[in-house]
Scaffold this motif. Structure first.
Motif: not given
Length: 458
Positions: A135-145, A389-390, A444-453
């Motif tokens: 979910q975080k990755a799709l949101e971060a892409l923001g509709g872009r391919a 990247f926190g 990358a930062g948003a998704v990596l921090q989600e995965c780390a959590a």
């Protein structure tokens, strides 16, 4: 008597033939019954070529597909979109080879009752995927391919594998009638089945080749005045960097330095390392055969050799394969092979399935990976910035991949987290979006921090 005897012999021969045929059928039933049951043409277990059996959850137990009666996707619309290219659609336009790969266990076939279950137990598959990360990755892409991939390079578990554009399988848009281009290539899984011009992230391959084949890379020095001439052709840089060493050349993504380095290495060495690191290979991931990349310098003039070492010319990478290469660097020269299915609690007599970690074997020297780690960490600290990247010690390389004169470049970004407690490798590709560091680092930062959590909570 002769007639009776002949008739008796005929009856015995016929009986023997029938028994032999029945025996052959029973033998094939025991040996191949499971294959018959999970054949894609079986309407009892498939619909439009997509498996309709069992339940799938993410790594935390969130139900992402209930196929016990039709196909019921996740309750959350964003999650449905994020999982579409892994689970397939109801119409069969988007394939789901992972489900086909584990069809025996998911259908729960046994030779006594076939696919009929005497109990209410249903086969349940648990993916390595994190619903939260998807979910975080799709949101971060923001509709872009594009695509976002993250995996644990120690275990092989893929936590994120998002492909965009996508759509809600419960609210299917009019794709055939769309004229905006929003759904171009929507049926393609960009993570497993597509290839992209890499741009400057390919400079990591060139750097690895230099570190392992040149005698003294620490003394390498390049003078960048914004461009250099190759037999009458020009290789342009993205700036004027002056005198740079190899570390500085990677940090500033200097085309002059890497074009000259590519010529120094030569086509044979560059090709050797592109193949060695899996750029040109297809490999198997739970039903998927990843798309092959491309690196071909056959009869290439020197200017094209220079551009190939920069990540242009005819270079192509597959995102999953390049993510695995990031895992190899992060893992000190070898990495776990990526996989999607963690386990299947099956009703089949074949028993349950539990994934086992397999590795690539050693592809790079440990010292090479240590130097690359230091250089890539420097990129983040000095160029891209740590703020996205926190606290994660991310090591990365960005790319701006020129595709053609009529479109903006693809933005690419790849790397890993240099932490044994959070061993994540990643790749982000956003099509026709411009600068890799400007566009992709925040994704990358948003998704990596989600995965780390997610990993920290397990």
């Amino acid at each position: 008597m002769k007639k009776v005897s002949k008739r008796a012999m005929a009856v015995l021969a016929l009986t023997f033939a029938v028994l032999l045929g029945m025996g052959a059928f029973v033998l094939r039933y025991f040996l191949q019954g499971a294959d018959w049951a999970v054949f894609p043409g079986n309407p009892h277990t498939y619909s439009s070529g997509i498996l309709n059996s069992g339940i799938l959850t993410d790594r935390d137990g969130t139900v992402i597909l209930d196929a016990t009666e039709g196909r019921k996707y996740a309750e959350d619309a964003t999650l449905r979109k994020a999982m579409l290219h892994l689970l397939g659609d109801r119409e069969g336009y988007i394939a789901a080879p992972m489900l086909q790969e584990y069809a025996d266990q998911m259908v729960g076939y046994n030779f006594l009752t076939g696919t009929y279950h005497l109990t209410e137990k249903v086969s349940t598959g648990k993916l390595t995927i994190s619903a939260r990360a998807q979910q975080k990755a799709l949101e971060a892409l923001g509709g872009r391919a594009g695509t976002v991939g993250v995996y644990n390079y120690k275990t092989g578990e893929i936590l994120c594998a998002v492909s965009s554009p996508t759509y809600d399988p419960d609210q299917v848009p009019d794709i055939a009638g769309d004229t905006s281009g929003a759904y171009n290539g929507v049926y393609v899984n960009r993570f497993f089945n597509a290839t992209f011009v890499p741009g400057s992230i390919f400079k990591l391959v060139t750097t690895a080749a230099a570190l392992e084949t040149l005698p003294d890379t620490a003394s390498l020095s390049f003078q960048c005045n914004g461009s250099f001439d190759v037999e009458g052709d020009t290789v342009n840089c993205n700036g004027v960097h002056g005198a740079v060493d190899l570390k500085g050349a990677l940090a500033h993504s200097c085309n002059v330095a890497y074009g000259q380095l590519a010529l120094q290495l030569g086509p044979e060495v560059l090709t050797e390392y592109a193949e060695k690191l899996g750029v040109t290979d297809s490999f198997f991931v739970d039903g998927y055969h990843t798309a092959k990349g491309n690196f071909d310098l056959t009869d290439a003039p020197n200017v094209d050799v220079a551009w190939s070492g920069i990540g242009q010319y005819t270079d192509l990478i597959n995102p999953c394969g390049f993510m695995r290469m990031m895992g190899v660097i992060g893992g000190g020269g070898e990495a776990a092979e990526p996989y999607l299915m963690a386990s299947v609690d099956s009703t089949s007599l074949l028993g349950d399935y539990h994934a086992k970690t397999e590795t690539t074997g050693r592809l790079l020297e440990a010292s090479t990976c240590q130097t690359l780690t230091e250089m890539m960490r420097n990129n983040v600290q000095q160029i891209y910035g740590q703020s996205n990247f926190g606290d994660l010690p991310v090591c990365a390389k960005s790319g701006t991949a020129e595709v053609d004169s009529d479109r903006m470049p693809h933005a690419t970004f790849a790397g890993f987290v240099a932490d044994p407690n959070c061993p994540l490798a990643f790749i982000v590709v956003v099509e026709n979006a411009g600068s890799g560091s400007a566009v992709c680092s925040s994704i990358a930062g948003a998704v990596l921090q989600e995965c780390a959590a997610v990993l920290a909570a397990e």
